[in-house]
Design an enzyme around this catalytic site. Structure first.
Site, mmCIF file in Angstrom:
data_model
loop_
_atom_site.group_PDB
_atom_site.id
_atom_site.type_symbol
_atom_site.label_atom_id
_atom_site.label_comp_id
_atom_site.label_asym_id
_atom_site.label_seq_id
_atom_site.Cartn_x
_atom_site.Cartn_y
_atom_site.Cartn_z
ATOM 1 N N ASP A 201 -56.930 7.979 7.146
ATOM 2 C CA ASP A 201 -57.410 6.709 8.024
ATOM 3 C C ASP A 201 -56.457 5.451 8.021
ATOM 4 O O ASP A 201 -56.765 4.511 8.986
ATOM 5 C CB ASP A 201 -58.849 6.274 7.462
ATOM 6 C CG ASP A 201 -58.752 5.647 5.968
ATOM 7 O OD1 ASP A 201 -57.649 5.793 5.336
ATOM 8 O OD2 ASP A 201 -59.738 5.221 5.449
ATOM 9 N N ARG B 154 -63.444 -0.369 6.827
ATOM 10 C CA ARG B 154 -63.248 0.509 8.169
ATOM 11 C C ARG B 154 -63.897 0.157 9.284
ATOM 12 O O ARG B 154 -65.042 -0.692 9.377
ATOM 13 C CB ARG B 154 -63.477 1.917 7.558
ATOM 14 C CG ARG B 154 -62.619 2.299 6.465
ATOM 15 C CD ARG B 154 -62.692 4.035 6.250
ATOM 16 N NE ARG B 154 -62.738 4.932 7.496
ATOM 17 C CZ ARG B 154 -62.753 6.012 7.698
ATOM 18 N NH1 ARG B 154 -62.258 6.768 6.648
ATOM 19 N NH2 ARG B 154 -62.853 6.740 8.866
ATOM 20 N N PRO C 92 -53.291 9.476 -1.755
ATOM 21 C CA PRO C 92 -53.494 8.822 -0.363
ATOM 22 C C PRO C 92 -53.779 7.279 -0.308
ATOM 23 O O PRO C 92 -53.749 6.722 0.601
ATOM 24 C CB PRO C 92 -54.740 9.504 0.273
ATOM 25 C CG PRO C 92 -55.354 9.777 -1.172
ATOM 26 C CD PRO C 92 -54.474 10.312 -2.155
ATOM 27 N N TYR D 142 -61.760 3.998 -3.043
ATOM 28 C CA TYR D 142 -61.331 4.876 -3.891
ATOM 29 C C TYR D 142 -61.666 4.516 -5.274
ATOM 30 O O TYR D 142 -61.518 3.319 -5.742
ATOM 31 C CB TYR D 142 -59.891 4.742 -3.737
ATOM 32 C CG TYR D 142 -59.165 5.192 -2.497
ATOM 33 C CD1 TYR D 142 -58.886 6.709 -2.198
ATOM 34 C CD2 TYR D 142 -58.782 4.442 -1.312
ATOM 35 C CE1 TYR D 142 -58.303 7.136 -1.124
ATOM 36 C CE2 TYR D 142 -58.222 4.894 -0.194
ATOM 37 C CZ TYR D 142 -57.853 6.423 -0.160
ATOM 38 O OH TYR D 142 -57.371 6.860 1.053
#
Lengths: 678, 678
Positions: free
Chosen positions: A50, A279, A362, A287
């Protein structure tokens, strides 16, 4: 035995994720015959990658996609750091800028991968023309064999790579994890096994649905479990470290009184570490460090990892703030590790890009970006070789340039992950902890890397910088650059974008919008103060020389979608342009220049149907509407005498030289090193 | 006799040009049952109107269309003036700014009407939801009768307007001009006759394709020859002046050495006057004075007017510069004149908008803009009346507000055309000419008008400004505004857009992007310096009062497309919001405010599925990335004590009052004058 159908294609792309789609888009814009296959039947609609680096946004914008991402994405502008206080309660102890200001017109942003893939597909379709049908992604198609005819590898007309493709049924292509357990968020995580063999074993018996493809080039963009990489052999194995640390990931619409939930936030708590990535669509990605589970030197027990475990850990870390959710969009977990390979291509006929050749954790939002940038580096090279514009030896710059980035990436990721997973320092003296200052320092020094703007390609024929800067084995340019003429157009780095004023109509443009990814090299002629006759004469002498020199270079057909920022192209020019585009940016007072009568036609080319081109000459200075442009200052160019900056089709600086007669010689040497035949 | 099918609809729109589509879009966003019919079978693909005022761009942006126009349109930034020198040769004698800088984030721009209509249709489709099917334009449909049941006119539940619609065949709906002569550029010009009777006469015999529609409201957006207007009777006739002057228009891709071809340019030559309007797609529109033809007090002989005549005239005016073309996109000619009517509605049940009620010459690029703004003014009023939110008497503000604009428009156009057609002054003493200084002066004073930002609506229930400012007969608001609290949020004028910083994530927004056209009234609470406890207490007291008062007002269902700038709405709230939206813009240092704990929930409403709304609180001041916002200064609001500004759903300022307790009283009085029942 059945005779399988056979066909030829210039480029076969395996895998339709970000790296594969970027490759397809480049080749499509260049009009190269391409196929792209993917083992999955469906697109990605949630989760996955993302994070968008500013450099990725610039690249996407050069294809006309960037503004779609930019509009929908959430922009991460500030970051906040939370640590336990003396009572163990988390407290905000710092706020900071997220992206380094002033580097780019974009900032780091977040949007889920599926939206971007949708934009890629739209852009690929938009490249359609009467002469060219762009590829569609062929889903549920998997390669089963790949062979290279080594004897034909250097023949530019050969199709030396033979691949067998199998067309799967819907059922075969659906991952068993999805059939057995729809809520298993791990099936694409690095905790999951590769499912290619599983798919193949289920499909083995049906060879009537196989076909043989002979390709000039194959690009494996098939992810961490890359079938292409494995097929190339043991030399291509990735090596690296895997830690025991397991992290969970959740995309939720949070219901929380935590005040910084819309900022990128790093929490180090006594219950573990957590990162908040705000987001689009009111969602947040969390996370979450899972201290309760560990790989313990081997494989982790996947059944232990559930969304309930991940979320309850998150709640503990957020405490005393409340955290609940009604909507969960996606979840997964992964094991921290970094791996990369020594070889990115075999015989410059089969290439690997993206996760197929480097994997890492990530959290820093790098994976999708570095993957796309791999194929952004490779796409124009393969495309222009297929078009007969570039010689094959240019292809070897791909491994040189991108392997360095991959090594830097996994080194960065190892360090970043360690800092992040390390326990917070209760006080700076605690030897086992990572001190807060140390973490913030690491975060800040990483920012240049995470913009994607730190990329600095080595000296080769493409980048005329001193070989002593990097004694690599590839052929070098015989041109000599003079970096001091344009101090902020750094050789080997991406040419930055600053605002300039179009001479013909006073419209202010980001200069990048005049450098779309259309396959052309570019000479940006910083002409200096052309209101002064001697300087104008110099600029016009360069124009006259270019008008005799450029016709010796190849031409290139532009895709209808090649210029996404200048409106549609309802009326077409009557001939293909040179593979080298020329732009003039002068520093004279704008109203003291008459673009047609003062300047050589190289800077305003004539077309018998469309008249003169008014879109090639730009000024620095003032307008009625905006702050002064200050482009010369920002590019580090002298306002009086100017400079010429040579750009590769991917926007990286390959040459810096003077506007004068010696510059003509260096331009000629630079291009002679690059093009097939002049 | 056949029994015709009958049906009911809230609003029937006649005509799918810019005015009709704007009306349809508004009603669609409000979820009102609507039909829109047009006599033409085809859309407009070239020519026609092309000029966009900055206010039109702001309005289109409030629906999410503006940026599409802004991206494709050509922006007109500077204007140049050419006059004959002492030898009669044209020379540039002045350059000037085109749009007044600083008024808006947009500048005057040019794109052909057909593209915008395409964007309208996309936006109408995007308003689709499970509960609402937006209308499609029914092409080739023409009304043949219209009757109003006057006895039921004031019944809010009645459908008092009965219209018979005839569905044409493709052949019937195609203008005879297009059948007989494809190159006749005059068929939509004001030199052409109306073709409605022609169409009807060809279709008369086939009543089986008629239907009867009973509507609450009918809006005639059917152009200068408006069937709706004619049907309403003699009282609705337009009156005004028609001059003898004929002008030609051509859209070409010019091949010319005229240096200012990409600037808006006014040429006064010895061969006549000409205006250059640079357009998208390398095109240019030329307005060319045709001295050889004249209406001579009556109708002009159309056969005299050919593209050859128009172009040869243009060539003479451009001389000594050369002018040729390969592509011609469109051409037409028109007679200068200005007309408007005294009545814009009958019984507030049938309304006229756009060219149906005011016509004028096209050169100043006003027609499409004023037309769209007519229905932008009317759409939310009809829509909210249909929804039972507003009482019917609000509808009478339409004629009051827009008739004044129409009168201003034709007065402006008469003056502007005269100046433009007048012969150039060889010297300033020449009594028959218009002096160059005089022309430029007229041009400059017209700029505020041509932005569309000069609109200033009169005192009514919607605009609480002193009735003495305009003693019109409509009911007034009992609220009293204090204009001095927000000196640049002028009562009756559009609320300007300045940049503010979102408290939750530091993203800078143009405040207009938080004021989409979704049907809601708004209170913009300029909270002042809420880091100071007394001021924070005042702001929170207002929040507490609003939280008890607002639930007494109606709620409104928002369309899925209602918020086009905040990304998609994948996750939905669990209830409809109040018809009054509240935004807080404070002037405190951003990092000294905690939005959840410091501020009343009115400013961050809670939703059981989505948590708190982080999109309602904005700060003035600094960010890491951009120039300081300076919103308070630009809105003319005191940084310490603030102000409350009340906005109508179309973004015009209706109330300015204080944040304190007296402000609560004025807010209440303002809304009590507006809403159906409180």
């Amino acid at each position: 035995m059945t005779v399988l159908p056979e066909s030829e294609v210039d480029v076969l792309i395996v895998g339709a994720g970000p790296a594969g789609l970027m490759m397809a888009l480049w080749l499509t814009r260049l009009g190269v015959k391409t196929r792209i296959v993917d083992k999955r039947t469906g697109k990605v609609y949630s989760g996955q990658a993302d994070g968008f680096q500013v450099r990725s946004l610039e690249i996407l914008d050069s294809f006309g996609i960037g503004e779609r991402v930019w509009k929908e994405a959430n922009r991460m502008l500030e970051v906040s750091f939370w640590n336990p206080d003396e009572n163990g309660t988390i407290k905000r102890n710092a706020r900071s800028v997220n992206t380094i200001p002033g580097l780019s017109r974009f900032t780091e942003s977040v949007l889920h991968q599926g939206r971007m893939e949708h934009f890629f597909l739209d852009a690929i379709r938009a490249s359609s023309s009467p002469d060219y049908e762009p590829p569609q992604v062929e889903r549920g198609v998997i390669p089963t064999s790949l062979e290279i005819d080594e004897a034909a590898a250097e023949d530019p007309h050969a199709y030396p790579v033979t691949v067998t493709l199998r067309h799967l049924t819907e059922e075969e292509a659906t991952p068993t994890q999805m059939l057995s357990n729809l809520s298993d968020g791990l099936f694409r995580s690095n905790l999951a096994e590769d499912d290619v063999n599983d798919i193949l074993s289920r499909s083995r018996a049906r060879e009537t649905r196989d076909e043989i493809v002979r390709a000039k080039y194959v690009v494996g963009c098939d992810g961490a479990h890359s079938w292409t990489r494995k097929t190339l052999g043991r030399d291509f194995e990735m090596k690296g470290e895997t830690t025991d640390a397991i992290w969970g990931v959740m995309d939720i619409v949070p219901i929380t009184d935590f005040p910084d939930i819309r900022f990128r936030t790093m929490i180090h708590s006594t219950s573990g570490a957590l990162m908040v990535i705000p987001r689009e669509n009111r969602m947040v990605r969390l996370y979450i460090q899972l201290k309760e589970v560990s790989a313990g030197g081997g494989r982790v027990d996947r059944s232990q990892i559930t969304p309930e475990l991940i979320f309850s850990t998150a709640k503990k870390i957020f405490s005393p703030y409340k955290l609940e959710y009604h909507y969960c969009d996606w979840w997964t977990a992964y094991q921290i590790g970094q791996r990369t390979g020594d070889h990115f291509s075999k015989l410059d006929r089969v290439f690997l890009a993206g996760d197929a050749v480097h994997t890492h954790s990530p959290k820093a939002g790098q994976g999708m970006n570095v993957s796309m940038q791999d194929s952004y580096n490779l796409g124009w090279k393969i495309g222009l070789v297929c078009k007969g514009v570039l010689p094959r030896h240019v292809l070897s710059t791909y491994e040189l340039e991108r392997k360095k980035i991959a090594k830097d990436l996994i080194a960065f990721d190892g360090k970043f992950s360690k800092f992040f997973t390390g326990r917070p320092a209760k006080d700076i003296q605690n030897e086992t902890g990572v001190s807060d200052d140390e973490f913030q320092e690491a975060f800040h020094t990483s920012r240049m890397f995470t913009t994607g703007l730190g990329v600095d390609y080595q000296p080769t024929v493409l980048v005329a910088k001193p070989p002593s800067a990097d004694p690599n084995p590839l052929k070098k340019s015989s041109a000599t650059s003079t970096q001091s003429l344009a101090t902020d157009c750094k050789l080997g780095q991406r040419f930055p974008s600053h605002r300039v004023i179009r001479q013909s109509d006073a419209r202010v443009w980001d200069l990048h919008h005049k450098l779309p990814s259309d396959g052309r090299f570019r000479l940006v002629v910083f002409g200096g103060d052309i209101s002064q006759k001697p300087q104008r004469d110099t600029v016009n002498a360069l124009g006259a020389w270019l008008s005799s020199y450029l016709p010796r270079l190849p031409t290139i057909a532009l895709s209808p979608a090649a210029d996404p920022h200048s409106g549609s192209t309802k009326f077409r020019t009557d001939r293909d342009p040179s593979v080298v585009d020329v732009l003039l940016v002068h520093s004279a007072p704008r109203h003291e220049v008459e673009m047609l009568s003062d300047l050589h036609e190289t800077y305003h080319p004539f077309d018998s149907k469309l008249g003169w081109d008014y879109d090639k000459i730009f000024a620095d200075g003032e307008t009625f509407y905006e702050e002064p442009a200050r482009a010369y200052e920002k590019y580090g160019v002298d306002r009086g005498k100017g400079a010429v900056v040579g750009l590769r089709p991917d926007g990286y600086v390959g040459l810096v030289t003077s506007v004068g007669q010696d510059g003509q010689g260096e331009i000629q040497k630079w291009f002679e090193g690059i093009f097939q035949s002049i």
